[in-house]
Write a protein that holds these residues in place. Structure first.
Motif, short mmCIF file in Angstrom:
data_model
loop_
_atom_site.label_atom_id
_atom_site.label_comp_id
_atom_site.label_asym_id
_atom_site.label_seq_id
_atom_site.Cartn_x
_atom_site.Cartn_y
_atom_site.Cartn_z
N HIS A 31 -31.71 -20.26 -78.49
CA HIS A 31 -30.55 -20.32 -79.38
C HIS A 31 -29.27 -20.32 -78.54
CE1 HIS A 31 -27.81 -19.57 -82.66
NE2 HIS A 31 -28.80 -19.64 -83.52
N HIS A 85 -24.51 -28.45 -84.71
CA HIS A 85 -23.06 -28.46 -84.81
C HIS A 85 -22.62 -29.04 -86.16
CE1 HIS A 85 -18.84 -29.19 -83.85
NE2 HIS A 85 -19.01 -28.34 -82.84
N ASP A 97 -26.30 -19.37 -79.08
CA ASP A 97 -25.42 -18.20 -79.21
C ASP A 97 -25.96 -16.97 -78.50
OD1 ASP A 97 -23.95 -19.92 -80.75
OD2 ASP A 97 -24.40 -18.97 -82.66
N HIS A 98 -27.15 -17.08 -77.92
CA HIS A 98 -27.77 -15.97 -77.18
C HIS A 98 -28.19 -16.47 -75.80
CE1 HIS A 98 -27.90 -13.61 -80.92
NE2 HIS A 98 -28.18 -14.78 -81.48
N HIS A 99 -27.27 -17.14 -75.16
CA HIS A 99 -27.54 -17.80 -73.88
C HIS A 99 -26.29 -17.65 -73.02
CE1 HIS A 99 -28.97 -21.17 -71.25
NE2 HIS A 99 -30.16 -20.73 -71.63
N ASN A 158 -22.29 -21.89 -73.87
CA ASN A 158 -23.13 -22.58 -74.85
C ASN A 158 -22.93 -22.07 -76.28
OD1 ASN A 158 -24.25 -24.12 -72.81
ND2 ASN A 158 -25.97 -22.73 -72.49
N LYS A 159 -22.27 -20.92 -76.41
CA LYS A 159 -22.09 -20.32 -77.73
C LYS A 159 -21.26 -21.24 -78.62
CE LYS A 159 -20.89 -15.98 -80.02
NZ LYS A 159 -20.43 -14.58 -79.85
N GLY A 160 -21.74 -21.46 -79.83
CA GLY A 160 -21.05 -22.30 -80.79
C GLY A 160 -21.25 -23.79 -80.58
N SER A 161 -22.06 -24.17 -79.59
CA SER A 161 -22.27 -25.60 -79.30
C SER A 161 -23.17 -26.28 -80.32
CB SER A 161 -22.87 -25.78 -77.90
OG SER A 161 -24.19 -25.25 -77.85
N PRO A 195 -22.41 -17.89 -72.05
CA PRO A 195 -21.22 -17.87 -72.92
C PRO A 195 -20.70 -19.26 -73.26
CG PRO A 195 -21.04 -16.18 -71.23
CD PRO A 195 -22.27 -16.98 -70.89
N ASN A 228 -34.40 -16.18 -78.44
CA ASN A 228 -33.09 -15.84 -77.86
C ASN A 228 -33.30 -15.54 -76.38
OD1 ASN A 228 -31.96 -16.07 -80.41
ND2 ASN A 228 -31.93 -13.86 -80.78
#
Length: 438
Positions: free
Chosen positions: A380, A90, A382-384, A388-391, A386, A291
């Motif tokens: 990753h 982050h 961003d491939h998990h 978690n994306k951007g965390s 929704p 991913n």
């Protein structure tokens, strides 16, 4: 020379020097957090999509840790190679590291640190000539962004497996919760949760959901800001309906009959001061990074209501996660217990240089023989899921603890969720254990 000219030259020199220092400092941050920005690591004959097996493993001996190399050599598993990708943490954690750079120092003895507020305390490359380089890397792990400021694994399935017969002897369903009380960079309150009368750094709370005979068993760990203070740990046993404090030695017992100690959690779950730390070098190794959504997942068991599927397992005894592996920059760090009564003589940790997670650990018994090997798959964000994306959290997503002496393993299948609503501060208390234990 005219005084004004001298003054201007002096000011220009100071500005240039300051600019060079700032550039050098930023270079340290860039190298620490974005190691693949300039160049992706390569190895002769290695490419994404390649399968490494008994027939060709010798070609890749230099980029596979020795325990895993032995497994492939025996035919216990095949390793699928994926592209090396950046697991960017982050931006707030990176910025905290930038702000704290060169402000943090080790104390006079192991377990003492000064000047840390948040972020990676020692972003500089380890120096082989520094006798405390291993200790600095251990602090980077302790104050890393593993699970961020807080997260939950819900649900979390552990399976106990016989490696010879592939029989699943037992399945336990857990919820795990993690919370940082200090050093917070993303989830309010920042930078710390107050009040914090016990001066805690981190809490871990575990609850068993199934099966019935161990249902409502709970574990609570309080880790103090002061590393020289021992952890406070409590266990609630559902069938006894009471909380008892764990003795220090119990963190190295088999946890609920599994192949893991409490001290094994996340790669190492203990104090810096409990170990002697040694930096053994920097290398490029194949590591379990992938991913999640691109894998062939477990479609037969543990499918969630929202369609989420856990990582599948394969290989000898079903003890190996069916994932892809990336060639990544790794720090090899050895930890040897300070206390002679410890069941291990040492652990060798392969620490990912970008995320400071510990995806591979090899443990040796008191005689120095290989005993256990621990793999924690990193997904990753961003491939998990929704959420978690951007965390910026490298998601712990699968694990395998193999006892090579007993030919037994414990495997873990995760649903990791970076969601502050799932791990509130009030959960990390003895009172909560009692209230929810019935």
């Amino acid at each position: 020379m005219h005084k004004n000219t001298i003054f201007r030259l002096t000011a220009l020199t100071l500005a240039l020097t300051a600019g060079q220092a700032m550039a050098a400092a930023e270079s340290v941050i860039e190298k620490s957090f974005y190691p693949y920005k300039g160049e992706t690591p390569k190895a002769a004959g290695l490419s994404a999509g390649l399968t490494i097996n008994q027939a060709n493993v010798a070609q890749f001996k230099d980029i596979i840790d020795p325990a895993f190399y032995g497994f492939i050599e025996k035919g216990w598993l095949e390793m699928q190679v994926g592209d090396t990708t950046s697991f960017d943490l982050h931006p707030n954690y990176v910025e905290a590291s930038r702000q704290g750079q060169d402000q943090v120092k080790l104390g006079a003895k192991p377990g003492q640190i000064e000047g840390w507020v948040a972020g990676r305390p020692f972003p500089q490359e380890p120096d082989a000539n520094d006798p405390r380089a291993g200790e600095k890397l251990a602090w980077n792990y302790k104050y890393g962004y593993n699970w961020g400021d807080s997260a939950a694994i819900s649900p979390f399935y552990w399976k106990y497996r016989d490696m010879d017969s592939a029989k699943v002897e037992r399945t336990i369903k857990f919820d795990f919760h993690f919370l940082n009380f200090t050093g917070r960079v993303n989830q309010p309150p920042l930078p710390a949760i107050t009040p914090n009368p016990s001066q805690l750094f981190r809490g871990i709370y575990v609850k068993v959901l199934e099966p019935y005979d161990v249902r409502n068993t709970q574990l609570l760990i309080h880790r103090a800001q002061d590393d020289l203070k021992r952890d406070n740990s409590w266990l609630y046993l559902g069938f006894q309906r009471r909380v008892r404090r764990l003795a220090t030695g119990q963190v190295t017992d088999a946890f609920l009959g599994s192949d893991l100690m409490i001290e094994d959690f996340e790669g190492y779950n203990g104090r810096i001061s409990d170990m002697n730390w040694s930096y053994k070098g920097t290398k490029f190794l194949l590591m379990p990074f992938y991913n999640h959504n691109d894998l062939t997942l477990d479609s037969e068991t543990h499918k969630d209501n929202d369609g989420y599927q856990v990582v599948a397992f394969a290989g000898q005894g079903g003890c190996f996660p069916n994932i892809t592996w990336q060639l990544r920059k790794v720090y090899e760090v050895e930890s040897a217990p300070v206390e002679g009564s410890h069941p291990l003589s040492k652990r060798v940790h392969y620490v990912d240089a970008q995320t400071f997670t510990v995806p591979r650990t090899i443990s040796y018994d008191r005689k120095g023989s290989l005993w256990k090997t621990f793999t924690i798959g990193q997904a990753h964000p961003d491939h998990h899921l929704p959420k978690n994306k951007g965390s910026g959290v490298s998601i712990d997503d699968s694990f395998s603890m193999i006892d090579v002496q007993a030919m037994h393993c414990t495997t873990g299948q995760f649903k990791g969720q970076v969601d502050p609503a799932m791990s509130k501060p009030e959960m990390f208390s003895v009172q909560h254990m009692r209230a929810t234990g019935n």
